[in-house]
Write an enzyme that holds these catalytic residues in place. Structure first.
Site, mmCIF file in Angstrom:
data_model
loop_
_atom_site.group_PDB
_atom_site.id
_atom_site.type_symbol
_atom_site.label_atom_id
_atom_site.label_comp_id
_atom_site.label_asym_id
_atom_site.label_seq_id
_atom_site.Cartn_x
_atom_site.Cartn_y
_atom_site.Cartn_z
ATOM 1 N N ASP A 73 -1.480 3.020 4.676
ATOM 2 C CA ASP A 73 -2.897 3.157 4.341
ATOM 3 C C ASP A 73 -3.407 1.771 3.945
ATOM 4 O O ASP A 73 -3.436 1.422 2.771
ATOM 5 C CB ASP A 73 -3.048 4.159 3.191
ATOM 6 C CG ASP A 73 -4.496 4.505 2.903
ATOM 7 O OD1 ASP A 73 -5.378 4.080 3.661
ATOM 8 O OD2 ASP A 73 -4.752 5.202 1.896
ATOM 9 N N ARG A 81 -2.272 -1.517 0.649
ATOM 10 C CA ARG A 81 -0.875 -1.203 0.327
ATOM 11 C C ARG A 81 0.024 -2.361 0.766
ATOM 12 O O ARG A 81 0.972 -2.702 0.079
ATOM 13 C CB ARG A 81 -0.424 0.081 1.031
ATOM 14 C CG ARG A 81 -1.375 1.256 0.920
ATOM 15 C CD ARG A 81 -1.737 1.655 -0.483
ATOM 16 N NE ARG A 81 -2.601 2.828 -0.499
ATOM 17 C CZ ARG A 81 -3.489 3.094 -1.449
ATOM 18 N NH1 ARG A 81 -3.636 2.266 -2.485
ATOM 19 N NH2 ARG A 81 -4.237 4.169 -1.401
ATOM 20 N N ARG A 143 -15.412 0.867 0.210
ATOM 21 C CA ARG A 143 -14.522 1.167 1.326
ATOM 22 C C ARG A 143 -15.293 1.431 2.612
ATOM 23 O O ARG A 143 -14.714 1.384 3.696
ATOM 24 C CB ARG A 143 -13.646 2.372 0.981
ATOM 25 C CG ARG A 143 -12.804 2.179 -0.273
ATOM 26 C CD ARG A 143 -12.189 3.496 -0.724
ATOM 27 N NE ARG A 143 -11.265 4.020 0.260
ATOM 28 C CZ ARG A 143 -10.858 5.291 0.297
ATOM 29 N NH1 ARG A 143 -11.338 6.167 -0.590
ATOM 30 N NH2 ARG A 143 -9.987 5.692 1.203
ATOM 31 N N LYS A 173 -11.371 7.619 9.495
ATOM 32 C CA LYS A 173 -11.407 8.645 8.448
ATOM 33 C C LYS A 173 -12.733 8.567 7.687
ATOM 34 O O LYS A 173 -13.426 7.542 7.746
ATOM 35 C CB LYS A 173 -10.212 8.468 7.491
ATOM 36 C CG LYS A 173 -10.208 7.123 6.741
ATOM 37 C CD LYS A 173 -8.927 6.937 5.931
ATOM 38 C CE LYS A 173 -8.964 5.642 5.158
ATOM 39 N NZ LYS A 173 -7.708 5.344 4.458
ATOM 40 N N HIS A 174 -13.141 9.632 6.996
ATOM 41 C CA HIS A 174 -12.525 10.937 6.743
ATOM 42 C C HIS A 174 -13.431 11.975 7.406
ATOM 43 O O HIS A 174 -14.487 12.284 6.862
ATOM 44 C CB HIS A 174 -12.423 11.213 5.255
ATOM 45 C CG HIS A 174 -11.750 10.136 4.455
ATOM 46 N ND1 HIS A 174 -12.404 8.988 4.033
ATOM 47 C CD2 HIS A 174 -10.475 10.034 4.009
ATOM 48 C CE1 HIS A 174 -11.565 8.225 3.344
ATOM 49 N NE2 HIS A 174 -10.393 8.834 3.311
ATOM 50 N N HIS A 186 -9.719 13.836 -4.125
ATOM 51 C CA HIS A 186 -8.443 13.823 -4.830
ATOM 52 C C HIS A 186 -8.457 14.842 -5.979
ATOM 53 O O HIS A 186 -7.403 15.288 -6.427
ATOM 54 C CB HIS A 186 -8.146 12.444 -5.420
ATOM 55 C CG HIS A 186 -7.840 11.396 -4.392
ATOM 56 N ND1 HIS A 186 -8.827 10.671 -3.771
ATOM 57 C CD2 HIS A 186 -6.663 10.968 -3.880
ATOM 58 C CE1 HIS A 186 -8.263 9.819 -2.921
ATOM 59 N NE2 HIS A 186 -6.961 9.989 -2.961
ATOM 60 N N ASP A 258 -5.679 14.134 5.731
ATOM 61 C CA ASP A 258 -5.578 13.330 4.521
ATOM 62 C C ASP A 258 -4.426 13.926 3.711
ATOM 63 O O ASP A 258 -3.916 15.008 4.032
ATOM 64 C CB ASP A 258 -6.895 13.393 3.744
ATOM 65 C CG ASP A 258 -7.118 12.170 2.858
ATOM 66 O OD1 ASP A 258 -6.160 11.405 2.631
ATOM 67 O OD2 ASP A 258 -8.249 11.981 2.386
#
Length: 505
Positions: A73, A81, A143, A173-174, A186, A258
């Site tokens: 990701d 990451r 983002r 995404k998303h 989340h 996801d």
């Protein structure tokens, strides 16, 4: 069609993309599963120390299965990451959107892809194709490429082209769009209140552009979209995935969930039920392991998928189709890797094009009575730290103090949270006392979303109107006589801002 249970287990393993613990070597269970049909794995920040280490890790994975999908990701912005230890050497989407130069965006994405490909990564859960039309969005923000659908569409297409030209599969995404939400999936299920016409005009154009650009994968959002399906979140909705994505938009690539441990779906249905329902609804690959990175979770999911086929809940043809698409994506990545030149990647000093792009993104706003830049000497930097964004993570360093101190030795700093600031009118001594006789720099992230931060900055500016405000988030609220926006809290953006403040750009 009737496949023996052992064959079903292989098919079920093929559609899983689990995470795992450790960075030195793959766990024994992952090695074993790769020999038993596991189609892919997902790397997280815990698996990454540096590029050389990742290369060794992916080589060990590929020694067990040559065509394994190795996903990460890596949005190349606040959500990083691959560079989680140091911060991204490239600006994120909002900065690229502020520049709005598709050719530059394509070059930045290709540069990132070269780094990922050199490290053995074949699938990237990026780019974010959401339109951040709600400035109070708690999870998308920087983002996204921006709030304008047409801008986001052309930037998304450029990013996809650049990444895939470097041999790494992109995953937009998303779907069908997480931008116009005030809830983080989340934590709970966001509800998209747009009409179908509004979805067509605003949320869907970036995904159409990604498909037209040849994107290899699309990631679902755990979003309730009543204009399409008022009962099931998109990840679990046949109407969204088959009706909208496959039939209307014509997408033929891999659909990936996801993370299924996200509370928007896991709290309501449980991991096993989410995996089964998602596959039945049109998903091809199940992403899990951000939190549940263990063999027991992978086994539970695999066994639940097999049981669902046996009892008729999941048509065997649907599982076969999903596994076939995953295999086709693996074949694409294998062919793409074979076409790559030897070497590649930015090297230990990071991305040159990334820093150049970050410099272009910085925006300076000043009033007629503003103190001119550069700063005359060492400054005192106050960084206001908002609550942790789950998507961004807590492990990635951020801030302006370090790069500014490197250019202006003697610069001091303090970082404050809401808990550090008193409820009354008095400002803490750590905020202003060290700034006596020297420039004061106030560093904020999404100032407009945090009342405590905005109130404190306003109080400081009343005392020190000469203070410089540097926004590392969405610049919805521009305040102060001198205001800098970097459009993201990346290492590249912070360095670009520090250079401008110090007169070294």
């Amino acid at each position: 069609m009737s496949t023996p249970t052992g064959g079903l287990s292989i098919l079920a393993a093929a559609v899983l993309q689990p995470g795992f613990e450790g960075s030195a070597a793959p766990p024994d269970w992952v090695r074993r599963w790769l020999g038993e049909g596991l189609g892919g794995v997902a790397l997280f920040a815990r698996n990454v120390r540096d590029a050389e280490q990742v290369s060794a890790l992916t080589a060990a994975l590929r020694a067990e299965r040559s065509d394994v999908l190795v996903a990460i990701d890596e949005e190349a912005g606040d959500v990083t990451r691959f560079e989680s230890q140091v911060g991204s050497s490239r600006p994120g989407n909002l900065a690229l959107g502020a520049i709005d130069d598709p050719e530059l965006t394509e070059r930045v994405a290709r540069d990132l892809g070269a780094d990922l490909a050199a490290a053995g990564i074949t699938l990237n859960y990026a780019p974010v194709a959401d339109v951040n039309s709600n400035p109070d969005n708690p999870v998308i923000g920087v983002r996204a490429f921006g709030a304008d659908s047409a801008l986001v569409a052309r930037q998304t297409a450029a990013w996809v082209r650049g990444l895939q030209a470097a041999g790494v599969a992109a995953c937009a995404k998303h779907f069908p769009g997480h931008g116009d939400t005030s809830v983080d999936s989340h934590i709970d299920v966001p509800r998209i209140g747009a009409t179908r016409d509004q979805l067509d005009a605003a949320e869907l154009p970036p995904f159409r552009a990604a498909i037209d650009a040849g994107v290899q994968a699309i990631m679902t959002g755990h979003l309730l979209v009543p204009a399409i399906d008022g009962e099931w979140p998109a990840t679990l909705s046949r109407r969204v995935l088959n009706g909208l994505l496959r039939e209307e938009l014509g997408f033929q690539g891999v659909v990936i969930t996801d993370g299924i441990e996200m509370r928007a779906v896991a709290d309501r249905y449980g991991l096993e039920a989410v995996a089964v329902r998602a596959l039945a609804s049109g998903v091809d690959a199940i992403c899990v392991g951000g939190d549940h990175a263990d063999e027991e979770t992978a086994r539970r999911l695999r066994d639940a998928i097999v049981a669902a086929v046996v009892n008729g809940e999941l048509p065997e043809e649907r599982l076969v189709e999903a596994a076939k698409r995953v295999g086709q994506l693996a074949a694409w990545t294998t062919a793409a890797r074979a076409d790559l030149p030897a070497g590649g990647g930015s090297g230990p000093d990071g991305s040159v094009i990334g820093l150049a792009a970050a410099r272009r993104a910085v925006r300076l706003t000043s009033t007629a009575d503003a103190v001119a830049l550069p700063l005359p000497g060492p400054a005192h930097v106050v960084e206001f730290a908002p609550p942790r964004n789950i998507a961004i993570g807590a492990e990635t360093p951020w801030g302006l103090a370090e790069p500014l101190a490197a250019l202006l030795p003697g610069t001091t700093s303090v970082r404050l949270t809401a808990e550090d600031l008193p409820a009354g009118e008095r400002l803490p001594s750590s905020l202003l006392a060290p700034a006596v006789g020297r420039p004061l720099v106030l560093v904020v992230r999404d100032l407009h979303r945090h009342d405590w931060m905005a109130a404190t900055v306003a109080r400081v500016l009343a005392v020190r109107p000469d203070a410089v405000v540097v926004e590392l988030g969405v610049p919805e609220l521009v305040t102060g006589r001198v205001h800098l926006s970097t459009y993201g809290a990346t290492r590249a953006g912070a360095r670009a801002a520090a250079e401008l403040l110090a007169g070294r750009s």
